[in-house]
Design a protein around this motif. Structure first.
Motif, short mmCIF file in Angstrom:
data_model
loop_
_atom_site.label_atom_id
_atom_site.label_comp_id
_atom_site.label_asym_id
_atom_site.label_seq_id
_atom_site.Cartn_x
_atom_site.Cartn_y
_atom_site.Cartn_z
N ALA A 69 36.97 32.29 38.97
CA ALA A 69 38.08 31.86 38.12
C ALA A 69 38.14 30.34 38.05
O ALA A 69 38.47 29.76 37.01
CB ALA A 69 39.40 32.43 38.65
N ALA A 70 37.80 29.67 39.17
CA ALA A 70 37.80 28.21 39.19
C ALA A 70 36.77 27.65 38.22
O ALA A 70 37.01 26.64 37.55
CB ALA A 70 37.52 27.70 40.60
N LYS A 71 35.60 28.31 38.12
CA LYS A 71 34.56 27.85 37.19
C LYS A 71 35.05 27.98 35.75
O LYS A 71 34.85 27.07 34.93
CB LYS A 71 33.29 28.65 37.38
CG LYS A 71 32.17 28.27 36.43
CD LYS A 71 30.91 29.09 36.64
CE LYS A 71 29.81 28.72 35.66
NZ LYS A 71 28.58 29.55 35.85
N VAL A 72 35.71 29.08 35.44
CA VAL A 72 36.25 29.27 34.09
C VAL A 72 37.30 28.21 33.80
O VAL A 72 37.34 27.64 32.70
CB VAL A 72 36.85 30.69 33.94
CG1 VAL A 72 37.45 30.85 32.54
CG2 VAL A 72 35.80 31.75 34.19
N SER A 73 38.15 27.93 34.77
CA SER A 73 39.19 26.92 34.59
C SER A 73 38.57 25.55 34.30
O SER A 73 39.04 24.82 33.41
CB SER A 73 40.06 26.84 35.84
OG SER A 73 41.02 25.82 35.72
#
Length: 290
Positions: free
Chosen positions: A40-44
């Motif tokens: 999710a951090a990568k998507v953010s």
């Protein structure tokens, strides 16, 4: 859109585009993580335009969202623009990553509002003042290395004379005027420069006086950037020793906005700021004559 900030601006617009697509489908960040083999951090980070997007990730999202060919081509155009080499790429060896992002953001901003408590903001420094600041901050660096950093800083200032130049509001703690960086001659030159640039359209230099600023100003510099390019509208940049923080979340951003607005409220007006600059200049001129 100005060439000066095109890659950074394109990454921001692309990220906002992908965020809108995700939210339209009622998906959370974690729901989009698996298709790009990440978290999710990568998507953010992708949606916030923190780093240049990867073609494979973007193509996988196009397929995952089942985007029609027309919009998909718009996304690919933004991707190509975000991957272009910006002008500051040649200075990569003397520029930390957090500063690269700031310069890109400056190039696409409509407004730059900055508070400095120790030195004149980089966008308004003269060559000799910048040289003195860099020598102090980076002892042991070669003369050639220092000159490249000075050149980077001066080139960065080109946005002040560009047709798409942003509104710049520089709030300077009064202590900056009395801190003899580089000596009296350098300070005379720097103060004269501040008086000159404060006459430019869209550039505002205001001084935060000792008494009015007491207990009202932070002990660290803050910069708020405002955009109109289709990406996130605002971001706050907070520089610390050897690193920087970029604030984009609504709650955190609001905290820093309030702090910066408070500084703006206690800053002197244009005429009083000019008077303070002139008085400091007269002091250094008298030292030159001694």
């Amino acid at each position: 859109m100005s060439r000066r900030g095109k890659p950074e601006a394109a990454a921001r617009v692309l990220g906002q585009y992908l965020r809108d697509l995700r939210r339209e489908r009622g998906l959370a960040l974690k729901d989009v993580a698996e298709p790009i083999r990440g978290s999710a951090a990568k998507v953010s980070r992708l949606e916030r335009g923190v780093s240049p997007p990867k073609e494979r990730d973007v193509e996988d999202l196009i397929a995952f969202f089942k985007i029609p060919e027309g919009p998909a081509q718009e996304i690919r155009t933004l991707l190509r623009q975000a991957q272009e080499s910006p002008w500051w790429d040649e200075f990569r060896d003397v520029m930390p990553g957090y500063l690269r992002r700031l310069i890109g953001l400056e190039g696409s901003a409509l407004g730059i509002y900055t508070y400095e408590n120790h030195v004149v903001p980089g966008l308004l420094q003269t060559a000799n003042y910048a040289r003195a600041v860099i020598r102090t901050a980076l002892p042991g660096k070669s003369a050639a290395d220092i000159e490249r950093r000075v050149t980077l800083r001066l080139t960065r200032q080109g946005l002040l004379s560009s047709p798409q130049r942003p509104v710049v509001m520089a709030l300077l703690d009064e202590s900056i005027l009395h801190r003899p960086v580089g000596g009296a001659e350098v300070m005379c030159e720097q103060l004269e420069h501040l008086l000159q640039v404060s006459q430019l359209p869209r550039v505002h230099v205001r001084v935060v006086g000792f008494e009015k600023g007491a207990c009202r100003v932070p002990c660290y510099p803050i910069t708020r950037l405002h955009f109109g390019d289709g990406g996130p509208t605002q971001v706050v940049y907070v520089e610390l020793l050897g690193k920087a923080t970029y604030v984009t979340s609504a709650a955190e951003f609001e905290r820093y906005r309030i702090v910066l607005d408070r500084v703006n409220q206690v800053a002197e007006g244009w005429q009083e700021s000019q008077d303070l600059l002139h008085r400091a200049l007269a002091k250094y001129r008298s030292r030159e004559q001694d």
